[in-house]
Design a protein around this motif. Structure first.
Motif, PDB file in Angstrom:
ATOM      1  N   LEU A  35       0.839  -1.200   0.000  1.00 11.06           N
ATOM      2  CA  LEU A  35       0.000   0.000   0.000  1.00 11.06           C
ATOM      3  C   LEU A  35       0.873   1.248   0.000  1.00 11.06           C
ATOM      4  O   LEU A  35       0.601   2.214  -0.727  1.00 11.06           O
ATOM      5  CB  LEU A  35      -0.938   0.003   1.207  1.00 11.06           C
ATOM      6  N   HIS A  36       1.933   1.242   0.783  1.00  2.95           N
ATOM      7  CA  HIS A  36       2.852   2.379   0.829  1.00  2.95           C
ATOM      8  C   HIS A  36       3.476   2.608  -0.553  1.00  2.95           C
ATOM      9  O   HIS A  36       3.559   3.750  -1.032  1.00  2.95           O
ATOM     10  CB  HIS A  36       3.934   2.123   1.873  1.00  2.95           C
ATOM     11  N   LEU A  39       0.856   4.148  -2.864  1.00  2.00           N
ATOM     12  CA  LEU A  39       0.626   5.565  -2.578  1.00  2.00           C
ATOM     13  C   LEU A  39       1.752   6.431  -3.122  1.00  2.00           C
ATOM     14  O   LEU A  39       1.506   7.501  -3.701  1.00  2.00           O
ATOM     15  CB  LEU A  39       0.472   5.775  -1.068  1.00  2.00           C
ATOM     16  N   GLN A  40       2.988   5.971  -2.963  1.00  2.65           N
ATOM     17  CA  GLN A  40       4.130   6.731  -3.469  1.00  2.65           C
ATOM     18  C   GLN A  40       4.103   6.811  -4.995  1.00  2.65           C
ATOM     19  O   GLN A  40       4.371   7.859  -5.575  1.00  2.65           O
ATOM     20  CB  GLN A  40       5.445   6.089  -3.002  1.00  2.65           C
ATOM     21  N   ALA A  43       1.349   9.208  -6.165  1.00  6.87           N
ATOM     22  CA  ALA A  43       1.747  10.592  -5.904  1.00  6.87           C
ATOM     23  C   ALA A  43       2.845  11.046  -6.860  1.00  6.87           C
ATOM     24  O   ALA A  43       2.839  12.182  -7.328  1.00  6.87           O
ATOM     25  CB  ALA A  43       2.211  10.734  -4.457  1.00  6.87           C
TER      26      ALA A  43
END
Length: 121
Positions: A35-36, A39-40, A43
C-alpha cells in the motif's frame, strides 16, 4: 406467562483482526508495504493504481463438516509507472530509423576558431 427464548446470532469476527494475525502478521506487514508503494507511485506519477487483496478459503480433501479450512491471502499490486518519453525519428530510403530528415539537405558545419579578442563598439 410465556418465556421467549431468543437465539443470539453469530457475529462475524473483525476482518482487520484476522488480517493482522494471519501468518503471525507477515501478510499484514507485506500488504502495508505494498500500500505504501502504491501511494508513493500514484503521488509521483499522477496516475491511478490499485491493490487487490484476495482471501482464498479451501476445504480439506474429502470435506467433512468441522474439518479445518485452509485460508490464504494473495495480493496483486498494480502501481503506475513512468512512461518513457518518445523520440522522433524519420525513416530513410532503406526503411531504417534515422534522426536526420532524409528529405533535408545536410549542411557541413565547421567549428569556428576560438578567440578572446573583442572589438570595441
Amino acid at each position: 406467562m410465556t418465556v421467549q427464548q431468543t437465539e443470539t446470532e453469530a457475529q462475524p469476527a473483525e476482518f482487520a483482526a484476522f488480517l493482522v494475525g494471519h501468518l503471525n502478521g507477515r501478510v499484514h506487514h507485506s500488504l502495508s508495504e505494498e500500500l505504501h508503494e502504491l501511494l508513493q507511485a500514484v503521488a509521483t506519477h499522477g496516475k491511478k493504481g490499485q491493490l487487490v487483496i484476495k482471501v482464498l478459503v479451501e476445504p480439506s480433501k474429502g470435506h467433512v463438516e468441522g474439518d479445518p479450512l485452509a485460508i490464504s491471502v494473495e495480493s496483486d499490486l498494480k502501481a503506475p509507472k513512468s512512461t518513457p518519453p518518445a523520440a522522433i525519428y524519420f525513416v530513410d530510403d532503406d526503411g531504417n530509423p534515422t534522426r536526420n530528415d532524409p528529405r533535408q539537405m545536410q549542411l557541413d558545419f565547421r567549428t569556428a576558431p576560438a578567440t578572446t579578442d573583442y572589438k570595441d563598439a
